[in-house]
Write a protein that holds these residues in place. Structure first.
Motif, PDB file in Angstrom:
ATOM      1  N   ARG A 277     -75.074  40.639  16.902  1.00 32.35           N
ATOM      2  CA  ARG A 277     -74.988  39.815  15.692  1.00 32.35           C
ATOM      3  C   ARG A 277     -73.533  39.481  15.357  1.00 32.35           C
ATOM      4  O   ARG A 277     -73.208  38.352  14.968  1.00 32.35           O
ATOM      5  N   LYS A 280     -72.324  36.802  17.750  1.00 31.55           N
ATOM      6  CA  LYS A 280     -72.802  35.470  17.414  1.00 31.55           C
ATOM      7  C   LYS A 280     -72.042  34.884  16.224  1.00 31.55           C
ATOM      8  O   LYS A 280     -71.739  33.678  16.178  1.00 31.55           O
ATOM      9  N   CYS A 283     -68.803  33.700  17.482  1.00 32.47           N
ATOM     10  CA  CYS A 283     -68.976  32.474  18.274  1.00 32.47           C
ATOM     11  C   CYS A 283     -69.103  31.249  17.379  1.00 32.47           C
ATOM     12  O   CYS A 283     -68.554  30.177  17.689  1.00 32.47           O
ATOM     13  N   ARG A 284     -69.820  31.402  16.224  1.00 30.37           N
ATOM     14  CA  ARG A 284     -69.918  30.274  15.298  1.00 30.37           C
ATOM     15  C   ARG A 284     -68.551  29.930  14.705  1.00 30.37           C
ATOM     16  O   ARG A 284     -68.196  28.756  14.566  1.00 30.37           O
TER      17      ARG A 284
END
Length: 477
Positions: A277, A280, A283-284
């Motif tokens: 999590r 991610k 990454c955003r």
């Protein structure tokens, strides 16, 4: 590291007696031995400049320079007089004089300048015994000029656009020029020299950041800061900051990926999900920052492109102005060109009219002379008809290969063909040799003269034309 110049060390080994003389004080009166005095002065002035160049310096301290030339427990006793001579020649300048020559002063720009104390001329110029008492810092003008040109060339070599790349932070330029400047003090002196020559503008922002703005190449005016320059600088700083953040976020994504794989191998799925999590989320953030970086770089590129567009528009304006001036000087206008073309048409019409009048006049004169054009045409046709009815032998082309005379050895002997009109008798005629041929394959009827054929042996035929053809055939045979 030994700061003694290499040339000085070699000189001690080659001629120690001469070096003892060079390390002694200068004579009080130069007129006693001017050649020796001048040679000694030239040696030490060159040595001072050469030692600074070897040390990659543009300035020297008086006390330090004396220690730099110390050899075998000896120091040059005339160094004070040498420094004063360099100062009189304009080859060196005291730090205090250099500071006062720069407009605005360097303290307002936040430079940690090296001036610790002013120059003190305490030596006795008559006796020369106290030459070593000279204190202060001096700048070697020639070396400072060389460094300034090198730093300026380094900046212009990396600048691609004048609108955005001529504004740069102090720290960025210093890092780029470390191979040229020994330390920050040398770099500061170079910038101040460029400021004195109106080639760079130095300012400090409200954030305490020293900023430089270089003049455009081949520009004579001194550059000055404005709000646009500061905005461009902030834009470039944001781009650099984003690049640093993107590198860090990329490293974090890779680190999280390795930790997730490691926890999965250990069977710790709970921690692996938590790390996933977090990965991610990073990454955003990374994707958003990439989009922001692309937008900022696009904006910077458009600013750079605007300068090119301005240059193109200026070129169009200059070309249009030059063309207008050229047309005006040469009096080229639409009305003028139209008038000239109308004049040309009138002249051509007049010429055609003159030609028609002359033609009509000639015809009238011929009619008055009694010459009928129709009669002349009829006479010419009759002459042409008579000419075509007459056979002209002179236009006959003959081929020597068809004549079969190449195998005849003697042109004076001709054997009559069997069945010829002569019977057993032989015609009496003389063959004349032809002139040399220009071609081995071709000749014409004019290459030789036809022999005389006896007409008594030619049978009489009904018409003279038939007799003539028979005569020619016999000759050719």
């Amino acid at each position: 590291m030994d700061s003694t110049p290499k040339r000085l060390r070699e000189s001690w080994g080659n001629n120690e007696m001469r070096m003892n003389s060079l390390y002694s004080p200068f004579r009080a009166n130069r007129a006693v031995n001017p050649q020796d005095w001048d040679n000694k002065m030239k040696f030490w002035t060159e040595m001072v400049i050469e030692s600074c160049r070897e040390q990659n310096e543009v300035c020297f301290d008086c006390a330090e320079i004396c220690q730099r030339f110390r050899m075998k427990d000896k120091s040059p006793l005339g160094m004070g007089r040498v420094i004063k001579e360099l100062h009189n020649q304009g080859r060196i300048q005291s730090a205090t004089d250099f500071q006062s020559s720069v407009q605005g002063g360097w303290l307002s720009w936040g430079f940690g300048v090296f001036v610790k104390k002013p120059v003190s001329w305490t030596f006795n110029t008559v006796t020369g015994r106290n030459d070593r008492d000279l204190q202060g810092t001096f700048i070697v003008y020639d070396l400072l000029q060389e460094k300034s040109e090198a730093v300026l060339a380094e900046h212009y070599r990396s600048a691609e656009c004048n609108a955005t790349d001529n504004v740069i932070e102090y720290t960025s330029l210093f890092e780029r020029c470390r191979h040229l400047c020994k330390d920050e003090r040398t770099f500061d002196l170079v910038l101040l020299h460029l400021r004195k020559n109106r080639q760079v503008c130095i300012e400090t922002t409200s954030d305490g950041i020293r900023v430089l703005k270089f003049a455009s190449p081949n520009s004579r005016g001194c550059p000055s800061f404005n709000e646009v320059d500061l905005d461009i600088l902030r834009l470039k700083q944001s781009i650099q900051l984003l690049k640093v953040q993107l590198d860090k976020l990329g490293s974090d994504v890779e680190r999280y990926r390795q930790e997730i794989i490691l926890n999965l191998k250990k069977g710790n799925k709970v921690l692996a999900k938590k790390l996933l999590r977090q990965k991610k989320s990073i990454c955003r953030t990374l994707e958003n920052k990439h989009i922001t970086l692309d937008n900022l770089e696009t904006l910077l590129h458009k600013i750079q492109q605007a300068e090119t567009d301005k240059m193109i528009i200026d070129a169009y304006k200059a070309g249009s102005t030059a063309l207008k001036q050229t047309l005006h000087i040469n009096e080229l206008t639409p009305d003028a060109v139209e008038n000239v073309m109308a004049d040309v048409k009138d002249v051509l019409d007049d010429h055609q009219e003159i030609t028609d009048v002359m033609s009509q006049g000639n015809q009238s004169i011929a009619e008055m002379a009694g010459v009928d054009k129709d009669e002349l045409e009829q006479e010419l046709e009759e002459l042409l008809a008579q000419d075509t009815s007459t056979h002209n032998i002179s236009g006959l082309n003959m081929d020597l290969d068809q004549l079969n005379i190449g195998d005849v050895d003697d042109f004076n002997t001709i054997v009559t063909q069997e069945g010829s009109p002569f019977g057993a008798s032989k015609p009496a005629f003389i063959a004349y040799p032809s002139p040399p041929r220009t071609s081995p394959q071709q000749c014409t009827a004019m290459d030789f003269e036809l022999p005389t054929v006896p007409t008594t042996n030619i049978p009489e035929f009904s018409t003279p034309e038939a007799q003539e053809r028979t005569r020619q055939r016999l000759v050719f045979e």
